[in-house]
Design a protein around this motif. Structure first.
Motif, PDB file in Angstrom:
ATOM      1  N   ALA A   1      58.080  17.471 100.337  1.00  0.00           N
ATOM      2  CA  ALA A   1      58.431  16.975 100.015  1.00  0.00           C
ATOM      3  C   ALA A   1      59.504  17.561  98.805  1.00  0.00           C
ATOM      4  O   ALA A   1      61.086  17.600  98.553  1.00  0.00           O
ATOM      5  N   TYR A   2      59.194  18.895  98.708  1.00  0.00           N
ATOM      6  CA  TYR A   2      60.284  19.703  97.937  1.00  0.00           C
ATOM      7  C   TYR A   2      61.254  19.919  98.165  1.00  0.00           C
ATOM      8  O   TYR A   2      62.916  19.546  98.490  1.00  0.00           O
ATOM      9  N   LYS A   3      61.260  20.434  99.992  1.00  0.00           N
ATOM     10  CA  LYS A   3      62.448  21.102 100.664  1.00  0.00           C
ATOM     11  C   LYS A   3      63.325  19.561 101.194  1.00  0.00           C
ATOM     12  O   LYS A   3      64.184  19.960 101.550  1.00  0.00           O
ATOM     13  N   LEU A   4      62.112  18.316 101.225  1.00  0.00           N
ATOM     14  CA  LEU A   4      63.863  17.055 101.502  1.00  0.00           C
ATOM     15  C   LEU A   4      64.665  17.165 100.376  1.00  0.00           C
ATOM     16  O   LEU A   4      65.414  17.240 100.791  1.00  0.00           O
ATOM     17  N   ALA A   5      64.204  17.292  99.071  1.00  0.00           N
ATOM     18  CA  ALA A   5      65.062  17.017  98.951  1.00  0.00           C
ATOM     19  C   ALA A   5      65.652  18.493  98.304  1.00  0.00           C
ATOM     20  O   ALA A   5      67.104  18.165  97.990  1.00  0.00           O
ATOM     21  N   VAL A   6      65.825  19.250  98.657  1.00  0.00           N
ATOM     22  CA  VAL A   6      66.651  20.645  98.515  1.00  0.00           C
ATOM     23  C   VAL A   6      67.502  20.901  99.768  1.00  0.00           C
ATOM     24  O   VAL A   6      69.003  20.976  99.154  1.00  0.00           O
TER      25      VAL A   6
ATOM     26  N   GLU B   1      70.766  16.316  89.417  1.00  0.00           N
ATOM     27  CA  GLU B   1      69.669  17.232  89.710  1.00  0.00           C
ATOM     28  C   GLU B   1      68.431  16.517  89.328  1.00  0.00           C
ATOM     29  O   GLU B   1      68.278  15.116  89.214  1.00  0.00           O
ATOM     30  N   VAL B   2      68.057  16.519  90.307  1.00  0.00           N
ATOM     31  CA  VAL B   2      65.969  15.633  90.828  1.00  0.00           C
ATOM     32  C   VAL B   2      64.978  15.939  90.399  1.00  0.00           C
ATOM     33  O   VAL B   2      65.565  17.288  90.192  1.00  0.00           O
ATOM     34  N   THR B   3      64.443  15.197  89.865  1.00  0.00           N
ATOM     35  CA  THR B   3      62.863  15.240  89.470  1.00  0.00           C
ATOM     36  C   THR B   3      62.032  14.918  90.464  1.00  0.00           C
ATOM     37  O   THR B   3      62.018  13.300  90.419  1.00  0.00           O
ATOM     38  N   LEU B   4      61.044  15.207  90.698  1.00  0.00           N
ATOM     39  CA  LEU B   4      60.099  15.561  91.673  1.00  0.00           C
ATOM     40  C   LEU B   4      58.972  15.127  90.704  1.00  0.00           C
ATOM     41  O   LEU B   4      58.496  15.806  90.078  1.00  0.00           O
ATOM     42  N   SER B   5      57.993  13.909  90.664  1.00  0.00           N
ATOM     43  CA  SER B   5      56.820  13.727  89.850  1.00  0.00           C
ATOM     44  C   SER B   5      56.072  13.247  90.627  1.00  0.00           C
ATOM     45  O   SER B   5      55.912  12.572  91.931  1.00  0.00           O
ATOM     46  N   GLY B   6      54.715  12.698  90.825  1.00  0.00           N
ATOM     47  CA  GLY B   6      53.463  12.179  90.977  1.00  0.00           C
ATOM     48  C   GLY B   6      52.213  12.952  91.526  1.00  0.00           C
ATOM     49  O   GLY B   6      52.758  14.252  91.764  1.00  0.00           O
TER      50      GLY B   6
END
Length: 320
Positions: A77-82, A61-66
């Motif tokens: 950024a969200y699409k690349l992580a998914v 499970e990935v959490t992206l912040s900043g």
């Protein structure tokens, strides 16, 4: 001790190792591998590589912040992580940073502080922001009515050879529009003035009375225009005669209009409609006075051109 025990034990150990190996392969990439894969995709993407995105992975499970510079960078950024292998879920905690005004450069040591903007500069800035003024209205048009143009008027004042003298002015109005080519230049009803050029009572010209009229001026659209016309006369031969001869003074000969004199046998009015524009009226019986009633129609011809000033979009209804 049995001899076949060793091979059986060996087979069991091999099966256990195989099962453990298959179990470890089914787990997929580790959290650390997923983190490095996402960061690598960010670095390779021109839209995201300069963004400050923190990546944390736990159990897939990935959490992206900043903070990111735009909504477009946040979505990328969200699409690349998914799309990264092994990712089960992505929690988007990124924020789009508002653009900050550039900080004023600090003055160099020893440099004089910058002067505040002058009031003139502020005024100039306001002037530049003001909308441009509307264009000036188009200039009025000039239309020249040529010499020889017919002008029909209707008298407003009654005129009599008994009371009129040379130079007297009487009121009239246009009975028909003045037309140049196919365009109406002056509408019907415009004010016109008539001038008495000569007036003689009975007994001064072999027993006949005489009244000569000419165009004097035109008032239209708030302006007054001088009108010039040539004299045209109607002369009777002698007292008691019922016929008359026509003698033109100027360029034209008049036409008879009967029944407009002050009554009595042999009375008549001459109307100049030729190359002139004045009108002479004579009674051919001694003692008769010439009377031109109100609302009498008279035809004139311009002897000189006149230039009329018209509004830019002047239009006149046809027939007026």
């Amino acid at each position: 001790m049995r001899r076949d025990w060793v091979p059986q034990k060996l087979v069991k150990v091999c099966l256990l190792v195989l099962v453990l190996g298959m179990a470890s392969c089914s787990k997929g990439p580790t959290d650390d591998a997923i983190t490095k894969a996402i960061q690598g995709s960010y670095y390779a993407d021109p839209q995201v590589k300069d963004e400050k995105v923190a990546v944390a992975v736990k159990n897939g499970e990935v959490t992206l912040s900043g903070n990111v510079s735009s909504d477009a960078a946040r979505l990328q950024a969200y699409k690349l992580a998914v799309q990264t292998a092994g990712v089960k879920k992505v929690n988007d905690q990124m924020q789009v940073a508002m653009a900050q005004p550039a900080a004023a450069a600090a003055p160099a040591p020893g440099a004089a502080p910058a002067e505040p903007p002058k009031e003139e500069s502020k005024a100039e800035a306001k002037t530049e922001e003001a909308p441009p003024p509307p264009p000036p209205p188009p200039p009025p048009r000039e239309v020249t009515v040529p010499a020889g143009t017919s002008v029909r008027v209707q008298t407003t004042d009654a005129i009599s050879s008994k009371t009129s003298q040379a130079g007297h002015i009487y009121r009239a109005s246009l009975a028909a529009p003045i037309v140049v080519g196919d365009s109406v230049v002056v509408r019907k009803g415009a004010d016109v003035s008539l001038q008495v050029t000569s007036a003689k009572q009975a007994g001064k010209i072999k027993g006949s009375s005489e009244l000569t009229l000419a165009l004097a001026s035109l008032s239209y659209e708030g302006k007054s225009y001088h009108l010039a016309s040539s004299a045209v006369q109607q002369v009777g031969k002698s007292r008691g005669k019922q016929t008359a001869t026509r003698a033109g003074i100027g360029a034209g000969v008049g036409a008879l209009i009967g029944g407009l004199a002050g009554g009595g046998k042999g009375a008549a009015i001459g109307a100049g409609v030729g190359g002139g524009g004045a009108m002479a009226f004579q009674a051919f019986t001694h003692g008769q006075e010439i009377n031109v009633p109100s609302e009498t129609l008279l035809d004139f011809t311009l002897a000189q051109p006149v230039t009329i000033m018209l509004p830019p979009k002047h239009t006149a209804p046809s027939g007026q």
